[in-house]
Design a protein around this motif. Structure first.
Motif, PDB file in Angstrom:
ATOM      1  N   VAL A 114       0.831  -1.203   0.000  1.00 36.95           N
ATOM      2  CA  VAL A 114       0.000   0.000   0.000  1.00 36.95           C
ATOM      3  C   VAL A 114       0.873   1.263   0.000  1.00 36.95           C
ATOM      4  O   VAL A 114       0.397   2.343   0.326  1.00 36.95           O
ATOM      5  N   ARG A 142      -0.564   4.174  -1.820  1.00 37.74           N
ATOM      6  CA  ARG A 142      -1.946   4.512  -1.475  1.00 37.74           C
ATOM      7  C   ARG A 142      -1.997   5.577  -0.385  1.00 37.74           C
ATOM      8  O   ARG A 142      -1.085   5.692   0.448  1.00 37.74           O
ATOM      9  N   GLU A 186      -7.997  -0.869  -3.108  1.00 33.19           N
ATOM     10  CA  GLU A 186      -7.505   0.229  -3.926  1.00 33.19           C
ATOM     11  C   GLU A 186      -8.633   1.036  -4.543  1.00 33.19           C
ATOM     12  O   GLU A 186      -8.550   2.270  -4.643  1.00 33.19           O
TER      13      GLU A 186
END
Length: 381
Positions: free
Chosen positions: A16, A19, A173
């Protein structure tokens, strides 16, 4: 849960780093091989194995152990919003990369949404009704409501029911792209329902299952009767498909329907397990709806989602937590709540520490993005 500790942590199962959101309530220390033979596990995905394990624990707790014959009058009503997504993604990845010959056939049976419920029935030899409910975040509580109706109508002797969910990286996501996830970089901030600093929900995974059956049947078996469903409400709102509710009226009608069916006044309710998940406008809207239903009377209100996150299992998690905490005479606290948001109204009744349950009636809310609303009113034994 009673200590107010959160299961939300930095994500470890997929990358991640690119992100905004980097945390979730991931299941830890779960060994599916303790419940399912390793050869069978090869044909199950994560949520399938989790569902089978949780169902087996619930059946054993209710005094309904596995038998060689199985059960004709026990069925399954399972709520999930991601069952099949993980396997579908992996199947398509292999198909696109390697062509039809490279797509693993064992994955294909798990690409359907009812795979987990079917696996429960197969493993436990349950030949009663088998249904999957998928109403996004309301899936788990909606399954419990449907199971209650089926037992009341005499369509099944008992039902394994609740919610199960796992976290899939692509699903995560997509939510991150929408900008709806809490984007703090590190624990312990987490989801923070009703808190002034909340900025989105946190995804969670897990399994929360109960056995619903007629009281007389359970008592004959001398099973532990933990609670009774005395009222249920179901409404919908005119809400965009991926948006949280924006009108209080459908939430108010849902709570009132559950109270009216149970013949219970707001003054008799000892606690509300809210659907609040840390989303800024949604938490405020639910607080306003609760205040309207209860006429401004303080009622001890909490949310489990500061501890276990949000997902298709979360409504069932609220119910299971409500019942088990009430068995100890308390209401579980809201993990992550340190600075109650005054814009949610008078929040002296949203609890950050365990409080005594002063009435046997508990209301459980589950409101989903897209506008599906369910409420169950419980009488705690």
């Amino acid at each position: 849960m009673l200590e107010g500790r959160s299961g939300i942590r930095p994500i470890t199962t997929f990358d991640v780093s690119a992100r905004r959101a980097r945390q979730a309530a991931e299941l830890s220390d779960f060994d599916p091989a303790a419940f399912v033979h390793p050869m069978k596990l090869r044909r199950m995905d994560e949520v399938g194995a989790l569902s089978v394990a949780t169902a087996r624990l619930a059946l054993e707790s209710a005094g309904l152990p596995r038998t060689s014959e199985g059960h004709d009058d026990i069925g399954v009503v399972l709520g999930t919003s991601t069952c099949g997504v993980h396997s579908t993604g992996e199947f398509l990845d292999r198909l696109l990369e390697l062509g039809p010959a490279g797509a693993p056939p064992m994955l294909f049976s798990n690409t359907v949404g009812n795979a987990a419920a079917s696996l429960i029935a197969l493993e436990e030899k349950l030949r009663g009704p088998n249904t999957t409910v998928s109403y996004k975040e309301a899936s788990g509580l909606a399954a419990l409501a449907l199971a209650t109706d089926l037992v009341r109508a005499g369509k099944a002797g008992a039902l394994v029911t609740g919610g199960a969910e796992d976290i899939y990286d692509l699903y995560f996501e997509v939510h991150d792209w929408f900008g709806v996830l809490s984007h703090d970089g590190a624990f312990p901030e987490g989801a923070r329902p009703f808190d002034r600093t909340r900025n989105g929900f946190v995804m969670g995974e897990g399994g929360f299952v109960a056995i619903i059956e007629e009281r007389g049947r359970a008592e004959v078996r001398q099973a532990p009767v933990l609670a009774e469903v005395v009222g249920l409400g179901a409404t919908s709102g005119l809400t965009a498909l991926n948006a949280w509710p924006t009108e209080a009226a459908p939430l108010v009608r849902c709570m009132r329907a559950a109270l009216e069916e149970g013949g219970v006044t707001p003054a008799q309710v000892g606690a509300v397990y809210a659907a609040a998940n840390g989303s800024v406008d949604f938490d405020r809207l639910e607080a306003q709806a609760i205040a309207e239903v209860f006429g401004g009377r303080p009622v001890r209100t909490t949310s489990v989602k500061g501890a276990i996150g949000e997902g298709g299992m979360s409504g069932a998690a609220s119910l299971v937590t409500a019942v088990l905490a009430a068995g100890r005479g308390v209401v579980a606290p809201t993990a992550g709540l340190t600075d109650p948001d005054p814009s949610c109204g008078s929040l002296g009744w949203v609890i950050a520490t365990p409080q005594s349950l002063e009435s046997p009636y508990v209301l459980v809310n589950s409101f989903a993005s897209g506008g599906t609303n369910y409420c169950l009113l419980l009488h705690i034994n």
